[in-house]
Design a protein around this motif. Sequence first.
Motif, short mmCIF file in Angstrom:
data_model
loop_
_atom_site.label_atom_id
_atom_site.label_comp_id
_atom_site.label_asym_id
_atom_site.label_seq_id
_atom_site.Cartn_x
_atom_site.Cartn_y
_atom_site.Cartn_z
N SER A 125 60.15 29.42 59.83
CA SER A 125 59.44 30.51 60.49
C SER A 125 60.28 31.57 60.44
CB SER A 125 59.16 29.93 61.85
OG SER A 125 58.79 28.61 61.93
N VAL A 126 60.07 32.33 59.50
CA VAL A 126 60.88 33.80 59.14
C VAL A 126 59.90 34.63 58.95
CG1 VAL A 126 62.61 34.82 57.84
CG2 VAL A 126 63.07 32.63 58.82
N ASP A 127 59.80 35.77 59.47
CA ASP A 127 58.92 36.78 58.94
C ASP A 127 59.49 37.68 57.79
OD1 ASP A 127 56.50 36.30 60.20
OD2 ASP A 127 56.84 37.74 61.59
N GLN A 128 58.64 37.95 56.92
CA GLN A 128 59.35 38.80 55.89
C GLN A 128 58.78 40.14 55.92
OE1 GLN A 128 61.50 37.60 53.08
NE2 GLN A 128 61.57 35.56 53.73
N THR B 61 68.08 42.04 51.99
CA THR B 61 68.18 40.65 51.56
C THR B 61 67.20 39.56 52.57
OG1 THR B 61 70.36 40.90 51.44
CG2 THR B 61 69.65 38.92 50.73
N LEU B 62 67.33 39.97 53.83
CA LEU B 62 66.45 39.12 54.76
C LEU B 62 65.03 39.50 54.52
CD1 LEU B 62 68.11 39.51 58.38
CD2 LEU B 62 67.99 37.42 56.71
N HIS B 63 64.33 40.60 54.02
CA HIS B 63 63.11 40.90 54.00
C HIS B 63 62.71 40.52 52.64
CE1 HIS B 63 62.02 43.35 57.60
NE2 HIS B 63 62.33 42.15 58.04
N ILE C 173 74.58 37.10 49.62
CA ILE C 173 74.36 37.56 50.99
C ILE C 173 73.47 36.80 51.76
CG2 ILE C 173 73.51 39.50 51.99
CD1 ILE C 173 73.86 41.40 49.66
N SER C 174 72.34 36.24 50.87
CA SER C 174 71.49 35.21 51.50
C SER C 174 72.25 34.11 52.34
CB SER C 174 70.64 34.46 50.61
OG SER C 174 69.30 35.37 50.94
N LEU D 278 71.34 32.50 60.32
CA LEU D 278 70.38 33.33 61.18
C LEU D 278 69.19 33.05 61.01
CD1 LEU D 278 71.20 37.22 60.57
CD2 LEU D 278 71.33 35.75 62.62
N ARG D 279 68.58 32.56 59.70
CA ARG D 279 67.29 32.03 59.40
C ARG D 279 67.11 30.61 60.08
NH1 ARG D 279 67.64 33.74 53.52
NH2 ARG D 279 66.43 35.69 53.39
N LEU E 214 66.90 45.41 46.49
CA LEU E 214 68.14 45.69 47.15
C LEU E 214 68.22 47.21 47.14
CD1 LEU E 214 70.88 43.13 45.75
CD2 LEU E 214 70.01 43.29 48.04
N ILE F 30 63.43 39.43 61.89
CA ILE F 30 63.02 38.39 61.15
C ILE F 30 62.25 37.17 62.18
CG2 ILE F 30 64.12 38.57 59.00
CD1 ILE F 30 65.97 35.92 60.06
N ARG G 78 56.01 46.05 64.00
CA ARG G 78 57.54 45.78 64.40
C ARG G 78 58.31 46.87 64.15
NH1 ARG G 78 60.09 40.55 63.64
NH2 ARG G 78 58.65 39.99 62.48
N ARG H 299 72.38 38.87 45.71
CA ARG H 299 71.55 38.55 46.61
C ARG H 299 71.73 36.87 47.06
NH1 ARG H 299 66.22 40.71 47.72
NH2 ARG H 299 65.99 41.99 46.14
N PRO I 168 59.43 35.38 63.95
CA PRO I 168 58.30 35.28 63.60
C PRO I 168 57.19 35.74 64.65
CG PRO I 168 59.05 33.13 64.15
CD PRO I 168 60.11 34.04 64.03
N LEU J 154 68.62 29.77 62.66
CA LEU J 154 68.47 29.94 64.20
C LEU J 154 67.28 30.76 64.63
CD1 LEU J 154 70.79 30.31 66.44
CD2 LEU J 154 70.87 32.63 66.21
N VAL J 155 66.43 31.37 63.69
CA VAL J 155 65.44 31.97 64.14
C VAL J 155 64.32 30.79 64.05
CG1 VAL J 155 63.41 33.56 63.41
CG2 VAL J 155 65.89 34.45 63.45
N LEU K 290 73.78 34.94 55.43
CA LEU K 290 72.77 35.07 56.51
C LEU K 290 71.77 33.83 56.90
CD1 LEU K 290 71.14 38.67 55.27
CD2 LEU K 290 72.86 38.06 57.12
#
Lengths: 274, 159
Positions: free
Chosen positions: A125-128, B65-67, A42-43, A49-50, B71, B21, B32, A39, B23, A52-53, A46
């Motif tokens: 500011s990232v939605d999960q 991973t993003l959310h 991979i994070s 991306l986070r 896994l 992701i 979404r 994890r 916001p 960037l958002v 990524l």
Amino acid sequence: MKQVLNQTRVATMHTLILVCVCITLMIVDHRFNHLEAVRTNISLILSPLRYLVSLPALTGNWATEWFTSHNELLDDNSYLRSEVRLLNARLQKMEVLEEENTRLRNLLGSSAKLADQVVVAELLSVDQNPYRQLIEINRGTADGVNIGHAVIDDFGIMGQVVHANRHSATTILISDPDHATPIQFIRSGVRSVAFGNGNTDQLDIRYLPATADIRIGDELVTSGLGGRFPADYPVATVSVIREDLTRGFVSVVAIPKARLDSSREVLVIKPRIE
Amino acid sequence: MINLRYLVIYLSLVVCLILMILPLPDWVQTYRPNWAALILIYWSMALPKKVGLWFAFFTGLLVDTLHGTLLGQNALALVIIMFINLNLYQRIRVLSLPQQMFYIYSLLFINQGVIAWIEGIMGRPTSLITFLGAPVIGMLIWPWVFVILRDVRRKAMLG
């Protein structure tokens, strides 16, 4: 025709293999901690991306700061100055109290309380996942943030770190249905556990004995049991008390002190290793 | 040597992960659409040789991973709808866009069902609105996704 059939068979086989892989992954991830490294890696890939958002939000903040008028800044400044004076005055009293406290503790022969180390972090500011209450902060293992560290804002406990990457960390809020916070009622000293229920403005405290001394407006602090959260940080205020006389229990709904849905700056508390 | 034209697929994947992701206010968040599913369905219809089960699996892992989900949770859901799609795409490709929308709805519904089922096993029941809302929005967005990605694909001279 034979070729088409063959293709379908291959696709079916692949699907079955992947489904098994997914189910194994989920079970391993749910029960054990072996996948934390996967994890994290991979994070790491990524993480651009986070950033960037959350860039628009960051630029927004920067722009408002840049375009604040002179007068507003002056107002802010004088307000902050008076605030500092007030806090300093209070701090003087605190120092005296602290000294007295250590002296008394020495007299009693108990161990002295240590101040906690903190790291300042900002939310990305990232939605999960919409089913869960997770937030992402911009400090990670590189800054000493690790799994299990408590996260607070300036009003109270927000949550704890569940995944730590190199430059960011995922934090579970105390209002997540999977989270439980060991608490204590300040006034009566009753200890219990506060569960999240998925709403950022509610915590549930279930199964308190019907004889427990609880009133609306009671303050809850962390009890320090369980070792995750340091003791005596504010958690919530009691707002509703429901008595279930048929079962002899009382359940309590409390409003979290921390602004779980709007705080942007947070503090991560690093426990001291003794 | 990777064909540079196929970069377009990965680029659309990056855009879709960003959309997942981005916001949003709390009340919109539950609606979404599942962008990853939409984009995977499109590419697997257009280039079934290139975008298939393994692509869906790895995309699912990225989304997980993003959310911060388990896994394999989104990966499982995406692999299942990808399997259905790989068996049906030849019949669906010839349908008109409004007809395709119903097909998209059922795929997104299955996808959502698998995710909600896993959440349920772990003791986090989902509300009906969350369950039904997102697939409807995904279905309504499909024509735009389709048209935009088709233009992108033609510009890149793929397929």
